[in-house]
Scaffold this motif. Structure first.
Motif, PDB file in Angstrom:
ATOM      1  N   ALA A  56     -10.447 -28.617   8.064  1.00 39.02           N
ATOM      2  CA  ALA A  56     -11.171 -27.818   7.066  1.00 39.02           C
ATOM      3  C   ALA A  56     -12.309 -28.625   6.434  1.00 39.02           C
ATOM      4  CB  ALA A  56     -10.205 -27.320   5.996  1.00 39.02           C
ATOM      5  N   ILE A  57     -12.004 -29.862   6.070  1.00 35.12           N
ATOM      6  CA  ILE A  57     -13.034 -30.648   5.359  1.00 35.12           C
ATOM      7  C   ILE A  57     -14.081 -31.176   6.347  1.00 35.12           C
ATOM      8  CG2 ILE A  57     -11.883 -32.926   5.325  1.00 35.12           C
ATOM      9  CD1 ILE A  57     -13.571 -31.367   2.288  1.00 35.12           C
ATOM     10  N   GLU A  58     -13.677 -31.373   7.592  1.00 29.23           N
ATOM     11  CA  GLU A  58     -14.659 -31.788   8.600  1.00 29.23           C
ATOM     12  C   GLU A  58     -15.615 -30.628   8.914  1.00 29.23           C
ATOM     13  OE1 GLU A  58     -12.255 -33.484  11.754  1.00 29.23           O
ATOM     14  OE2 GLU A  58     -11.592 -35.078  10.408  1.00 29.23           O
ATOM     15  N   LYS A  59     -15.076 -29.413   8.880  1.00 29.31           N
ATOM     16  CA  LYS A  59     -15.945 -28.251   9.099  1.00 29.31           C
ATOM     17  C   LYS A  59     -16.948 -28.106   7.937  1.00 29.31           C
ATOM     18  CE  LYS A  59     -15.493 -23.470  10.392  1.00 29.31           C
ATOM     19  NZ  LYS A  59     -14.682 -22.367   9.938  1.00 29.31           N
ATOM     20  N   PHE A  60     -16.504 -28.482   6.764  1.00 28.03           N
ATOM     21  CA  PHE A  60     -17.399 -28.486   5.605  1.00 28.03           C
ATOM     22  C   PHE A  60     -18.526 -29.505   5.830  1.00 28.03           C
ATOM     23  CE2 PHE A  60     -18.371 -30.497   1.445  1.00 28.03           C
ATOM     24  CZ  PHE A  60     -18.791 -29.397   0.724  1.00 28.03           C
ATOM     25  N   GLY A  61     -18.230 -30.530   6.632  1.00 28.24           N
ATOM     26  CA  GLY A  61     -19.277 -31.488   6.983  1.00 28.24           C
ATOM     27  C   GLY A  61     -18.911 -32.952   6.833  1.00 28.24           C
ATOM     28  N   PHE A  62     -17.739 -33.249   6.271  1.00 30.48           N
ATOM     29  CA  PHE A  62     -17.337 -34.656   6.154  1.00 30.48           C
ATOM     30  C   PHE A  62     -17.213 -35.263   7.546  1.00 30.48           C
ATOM     31  CE2 PHE A  62     -16.312 -34.084   1.777  1.00 30.48           C
ATOM     32  CZ  PHE A  62     -16.178 -35.355   1.245  1.00 30.48           C
ATOM     33  N   ALA A  63     -17.572 -36.539   7.635  1.00 28.25           N
ATOM     34  CA  ALA A  63     -17.492 -37.204   8.933  1.00 28.25           C
ATOM     35  C   ALA A  63     -16.035 -37.258   9.400  1.00 28.25           C
ATOM     36  CB  ALA A  63     -18.061 -38.609   8.814  1.00 28.25           C
ATOM     37  N   MET A  64     -15.111 -37.421   8.464  1.00 31.13           N
ATOM     38  CA  MET A  64     -13.706 -37.586   8.804  1.00 31.13           C
ATOM     39  C   MET A  64     -12.848 -37.086   7.653  1.00 31.13           C
ATOM     40  SD  MET A  64     -12.236 -41.166  10.172  1.00 31.13           S
ATOM     41  CE  MET A  64     -13.257 -41.578  11.554  1.00 31.13           C
ATOM     42  N   GLY A  65     -11.768 -36.363   7.969  1.00 30.94           N
ATOM     43  CA  GLY A  65     -10.876 -35.872   6.929  1.00 30.94           C
ATOM     44  C   GLY A  65     -10.036 -36.999   6.342  1.00 30.94           C
ATOM     45  N   PRO A  66      -9.316 -36.735   5.231  1.00 28.18           N
ATOM     46  CA  PRO A  66      -8.613 -37.814   4.534  1.00 28.18           C
ATOM     47  C   PRO A  66      -7.499 -38.469   5.355  1.00 28.18           C
ATOM     48  CG  PRO A  66      -8.011 -35.668   3.632  1.00 28.18           C
ATOM     49  CD  PRO A  66      -9.161 -35.445   4.555  1.00 28.18           C
ATOM     50  N   PHE A  67      -6.877 -37.716   6.236  1.00 28.11           N
ATOM     51  CA  PHE A  67      -5.752 -38.310   6.969  1.00 28.11           C
ATOM     52  C   PHE A  67      -6.246 -39.141   8.153  1.00 28.11           C
ATOM     53  CE2 PHE A  67      -4.103 -34.650   4.668  1.00 28.11           C
ATOM     54  CZ  PHE A  67      -3.245 -35.331   3.826  1.00 28.11           C
ATOM     55  N   ARG A  68      -7.279 -38.651   8.820  1.00 28.57           N
ATOM     56  CA  ARG A  68      -7.871 -39.478   9.882  1.00 28.57           C
ATOM     57  C   ARG A  68      -8.457 -40.744   9.273  1.00 28.57           C
ATOM     58  NH1 ARG A  68     -12.121 -36.308  12.989  1.00 28.57           N
ATOM     59  NH2 ARG A  68     -12.375 -38.293  14.052  1.00 28.57           N
ATOM     60  N   MET A  69      -9.035 -40.585   8.086  1.00 31.96           N
ATOM     61  CA  MET A  69      -9.617 -41.736   7.401  1.00 31.96           C
ATOM     62  C   MET A  69      -8.534 -42.755   7.049  1.00 31.96           C
ATOM     63  SD  MET A  69     -12.235 -43.097   6.516  1.00 31.96           S
ATOM     64  CE  MET A  69     -13.756 -42.633   5.819  1.00 31.96           C
ATOM     65  N   GLY A  70      -7.397 -42.250   6.545  1.00 32.54           N
ATOM     66  CA  GLY A  70      -6.277 -43.130   6.205  1.00 32.54           C
ATOM     67  C   GLY A  70      -5.814 -43.907   7.426  1.00 32.54           C
ATOM     68  N   ASP A  71      -5.740 -43.223   8.548  1.00 35.58           N
ATOM     69  CA  ASP A  71      -5.314 -43.884   9.783  1.00 35.58           C
ATOM     70  C   ASP A  71      -6.301 -44.956  10.225  1.00 35.58           C
ATOM     71  OD1 ASP A  71      -3.013 -42.460   9.954  1.00 35.58           O
ATOM     72  OD2 ASP A  71      -3.609 -41.180  11.640  1.00 35.58           O
ATOM     73  N   LEU A  72      -7.573 -44.704   9.968  1.00 36.99           N
ATOM     74  CA  LEU A  72      -8.599 -45.674  10.365  1.00 36.99           C
ATOM     75  C   LEU A  72      -8.558 -46.903   9.452  1.00 36.99           C
ATOM     76  CD1 LEU A  72     -11.116 -46.185  12.194  1.00 36.99           C
ATOM     77  CD2 LEU A  72     -12.486 -45.214  10.375  1.00 36.99           C
ATOM     78  N   ALA A  73      -8.461 -46.652   8.147  1.00 35.17           N
ATOM     79  CA  ALA A  73      -8.508 -47.752   7.179  1.00 35.17           C
ATOM     80  C   ALA A  73      -7.182 -48.517   7.144  1.00 35.17           C
ATOM     81  CB  ALA A  73      -8.826 -47.205   5.798  1.00 35.17           C
ATOM     82  N   GLY A  74      -6.088 -47.871   7.499  1.00 37.42           N
ATOM     83  CA  GLY A  74      -4.763 -48.501   7.405  1.00 37.42           C
ATOM     84  C   GLY A  74      -4.009 -47.899   6.237  1.00 37.42           C
ATOM     85  N   ASN A  75      -2.947 -47.149   6.519  1.00 39.08           N
ATOM     86  CA  ASN A  75      -2.207 -46.500   5.434  1.00 39.08           C
ATOM     87  C   ASN A  75      -1.488 -47.513   4.551  1.00 39.08           C
ATOM     88  OD1 ASN A  75      -2.831 -43.783   6.236  1.00 39.08           O
ATOM     89  ND2 ASN A  75      -1.501 -44.133   8.007  1.00 39.08           N
ATOM     90  N   ASP A  76      -1.232 -48.701   5.090  1.00 35.86           N
ATOM     91  CA  ASP A  76      -0.534 -49.734   4.306  1.00 35.86           C
ATOM     92  C   ASP A  76      -1.381 -50.218   3.136  1.00 35.86           C
ATOM     93  OD1 ASP A  76      -2.179 -50.609   6.406  1.00 35.86           O
ATOM     94  OD2 ASP A  76      -1.313 -52.623   6.341  1.00 35.86           O
ATOM     95  N   ILE A  77      -2.715 -50.083   3.256  1.00 37.04           N
ATOM     96  CA  ILE A  77      -3.578 -50.552   2.159  1.00 37.04           C
ATOM     97  C   ILE A  77      -3.357 -49.668   0.924  1.00 37.04           C
ATOM     98  CG2 ILE A  77      -5.979 -50.845   1.431  1.00 37.04           C
ATOM     99  CD1 ILE A  77      -6.581 -51.630   4.353  1.00 37.04           C
TER     100      ILE A  77
END
Ligand code: 3H9
Length: 693
Positions: free
Chosen positions: A505-526
């Motif tokens: 939904a948020i990617e369709k709005f135009g964000f490069a990446m949604g919050p969960f994909r972003m979390g996976d990229l940055a590391g959820n442990d952080i």
């Protein structure tokens, strides 16, 4: 009047004089017409030269007038060009330094054009979400050909004047001062018998215009996605094959349509926002700055390495300090590898790689950094570690050195208090990868010196960052807001959504990446570590527990091949995972929540308005000095869609009244306490205003 008139030996010289770049605002347009009238009425005047004062011929229409009555007040640029074209005496444009947008269109309306070498020529309107609206799409193809003109108009990129040698764009290209050359040219033209050439009388020729334009249309549609302007530019240029006045009418229609689009407003907002961000209300532009000729970076990890590269790229020597030789070697090897990769892709010559590496030195001793002008600490994000580093820096750094911390959340005032020179301490929060991301949050401590701020803003420009000043608070502008966004993302899972739906939904709005994909990229442990720290510091703060449960499953993200999604080796594509989804559904059950279907519209509103509400609080607390600063943080550091202009402009476009209504609705729902509207939103909504006026 912002245009001057002077007669030199029978040649009238009209000088555009509207700093900073001779934008063609109303008073300048009026000045040109008055100058033309005087020149035509004066029998002693044989020809006219139009030139620009200061650092540009003209940067084009005065962007500050857009959407104000002055933009369309007569004489419009069209009317000005008509007056020039109807002149019975030859008119010569003397182009130096910059001729862009309306500036180039004005020159194209003249009978002749003389340019100085190296002048930057462009029709950059597309970058502001519009098209050249004063004949540029019709006249440029007539002088440089259909393909070259389309290319310039669709990309908006500048081309140096000498590249047009041999075309009808310039009659003469000169080394050095253009004005005397243009005056001499005008004198010659006046002595020749008329009529003098007009670009409008030329024809556009192309062997296969139809095929070329169809190809261009498809190519542009594929890359322009969220922006209507590039497609409209192709249509307007295509109209240059029609009779001139019909083409001009079609260009006008396209321009009027685009200038009122939200996408154009967003691009113009970003253009001014970027420039406005470098202006700090109580730090005058003439504040003296300190010399930065040598930089030291503490820490050779990912952040330290990325930060160092920025300075090496700008030709500034860097010394990196670490506690262990292996760490230094690893850090230097990573920097070299990054440069070598750029060289392999042809983005950098091998010579440049060596040049940059040659500016890099390393040390294990604080003694070796004592002569650095700017020292940036990029060590572990823990107050105790920062304390040790800053106490040491206070001992060794030379007087006047700027001591910066790359902290992303810690209290810069406290860090400054570890030294006896808090006026020299500032936050420089880079975003990862630090050599790529445009954003730099400059964190201003209570005691940070104005000259230190002015210097850091100047340095930021040198290393090509968009610097935004933030006051001290937990998370500064960007991370403080993203926390509210993440909280909503978690609550959406508790209530009935799954990660994939939220991200889509948020990617369709135009964000490069949604919050969960972003979390996976940055590391959820952080985030997990931060929440654990928060649980001690701020026990009242609430989150969905799903992110913690995910970490307890050992799913830290891409680096472990498993996070909110599964990842296959060598493939960054997220694959939904049934156990994760089960965990989410079970968690709702444990909370006693009956899961419901949540619309994409609700997802977008909750994520974006959470940013807006926190942004409003940041604004009223004075952490950010203007709404556009917040937007610049989100556009350059957090992947907020450019065509929406940032969260604060987006809220303005939706209307704060409507935003407030939605917030009040959500306040009645699950974790409604998160929706207490910022008083500023209530106030502005009641006044019918927006964050940007
Ligand atoms: C147009 O022409 C429409 C027509 O086709 C149709 C009409 C009907 N107006 O970038 P800088 C200010 S659309 C007013 O840092 P640089 C800028 O805000 C126009 N102000 O400097 C800044 O102000 P401040 C198409 C303008 O040397 C200051 O100038 N033209 C304008 O690195 C310095 O700017 C464009 O899109 C303007 N047009 O670069 C040109 N332009 O100091 C956009 C700039 O108060 N401009 N300012 O912060 C540029 O690309 C660059 O600014 C330029 C100078 C290359 C000109």
């Amino acid at each position: 009047m912002t245009a001057q008139y002077q007669v030199q030996d029978g040649i009238a010289v009209i000088t555009l004089d509207n700093p900073p770049v001779n934008g063609l605002g109303h008073s300048t347009r009026l000045g040109i017409v008055e100058g033309m009238t005087r020149a035509l009425d004066d029998a002693a005047v044989k020809a006219v030269v139009i030139t620009g004062a200061g650092k540009a011929f003209s940067g084009g229409a005065d962007i500050r007038e857009f959407n104000t009555p002055k933009a369309t007040q007569e004489p419009t640029l069209h009317s000005v060009i008509k007056v020039i074209e109807n002149s019975t005496k030859p008119v010569v444009a003397a182009v130096h330094s910059v001729a862009m947008g309306g500036g180039l269109e004005l020159a194209l309306g003249c009978n002749y054009r003389v340019a100085s070498k190296g002048a930057q020529i462009a029709l950059p309107e597309v970058k502001l979400g519009i098209l050249p609206g004063a004949g540029g799409t019709q006249r440029l193809p007539r002088v440089i050909g259909l393909e070259a003109a389309l290319n310039m108009i669709v990309t908006g990129n500048p081309v140096p004047s000498e590249k047009f040698a041999g075309t009808k764009l310039f009659d003469e290209i000169v080394d050095g001062d253009v004005l005397p050359a243009a005056i001499a040219f005008a004198r010659n033209a006046a002595s020749a018998s008329g009529p003098h050439p007009k670009v409008r009388d030329l024809k556009v020729r192309h062997e296969n215009a139809e095929g070329f334009l169809a190809f261009a249309k498809n190519t542009v549609a594929a890359v322009a996605k969220n922006f209507p302007a590039p497609g409209k530019c192709v249509e307007a240029v295509a109209a240059s094959l029609k009779p001139f006045d019909e083409g001009l009418r079609l260009e006008r229609e396209g321009f009027m349509f685009l200038v009122n689009t939200p996408e154009s407003r967003a691009l113009r907002h970003a253009f001014f926002g970027e420039r406005a961000a470098s202006k700090i209300p109580d730090v005058p532009s003439d504040t003296p700055t300190r010399k930065i000729e040598k930089v030291a970076v503490i820490g050779a990890g990912t952040m330290g390495g990325g930060i160092s590269m920025n300075f090496l790229n700008a030709g500034i020597p860097v010394i990196v300090l670490e506690t262990k030789q292996e760490a230094l070697e690893r850090g230097v090897a990573t920097i070299r590898r990054n440069y070598e990769n750029s060289a392999k892709k042809g983005k950098l010559t091998q010579e440049k790689v060596e040049q940059r590496m040659g500016l890099l030195s390393t040390t294990l001793s604080y003694d070796d950094i004592k002569d650095a002008d700017l020292i940036i600490e990029a060590v572990f994000e823990e107050m105790g570690v920062k304390e040790t580093v800053f106490k040491k820096l206070d001992e060794v750094a030379k007087p006047g050195a700027i001591l910066a911390s790359n902290t992303s959340t810690l209290d810069v005032n406290k860090i400054a208090s570890f030294t006896k020179r808090p006026q020299d301490v500032v936050g420089m929060h880079f975003f990862s990868p630090a050599n790529v991301m445009k954003l730099l949050e400059v964190v201003r401590g209570d005691k940070t010196g104005k000259d230190v701020l002015a210097t850091v803003m100047q340095v930021a420009k040198k290393i090509k960052k968009t610097a935004v000043v933030s006051g001290v608070c937990d998370g500064f502008i960007g991370n403080r807001m993203i926390e509210q966004y993440s909280r909503q993302a978690g609550y959406l899972l508790d209530e009935g959504a799954l990660p994939e739906q939220v991200d889509k939904a948020i990617e369709k709005f135009g964000f490069a990446m949604g919050p969960f994909r972003m979390g996976d990229l940055a590391g959820n442990d952080i985030g997990w570590a931060i929440r654990k720290r928060r649980a001690v510091e701020k026990p009242d703060i609430q989150y969905s527990k799903t992110a913690d449960l995910l970490c307890e499953m050992g799913r830290f993200g891409q680096k472990t091949g498993a996070g909110w999604y599964d990842y296959k080796p060598g493939d960054r594509k997220p694959y939904p995972n049934p156990q994760v989804n089960e965990m989410i559904v079970q968690h709702s059950k444990d909370l006693g929540i009956t899961r419901r279907k949540i619309s994409d519209e609700e997802i977008v509103e909750r994520l974006v308005y959470a940013l807006v509400n926190e942004g409003a609080k940041i604004l009223e607390e004075g952490i950010a000095s203007k709404a556009s600063d917040i937007d610049m943080v989100y556009l350059t550091g957090y992947g907020f869609p450019l065509h929406r202009g940032g969260p604060m402009l987006y809220a303005d476009q939706v209307g704060l009244f409507n935003v407030l209504q939605a917030m009040q609705r959500y306040a009645k729902g699950y974790h409604g306490e998160a929706w207490e509207p910022a008083p500023l939103i209530k106030k502005l909504a009641a006044e019918g205003k927006g964050f940007n006026g």
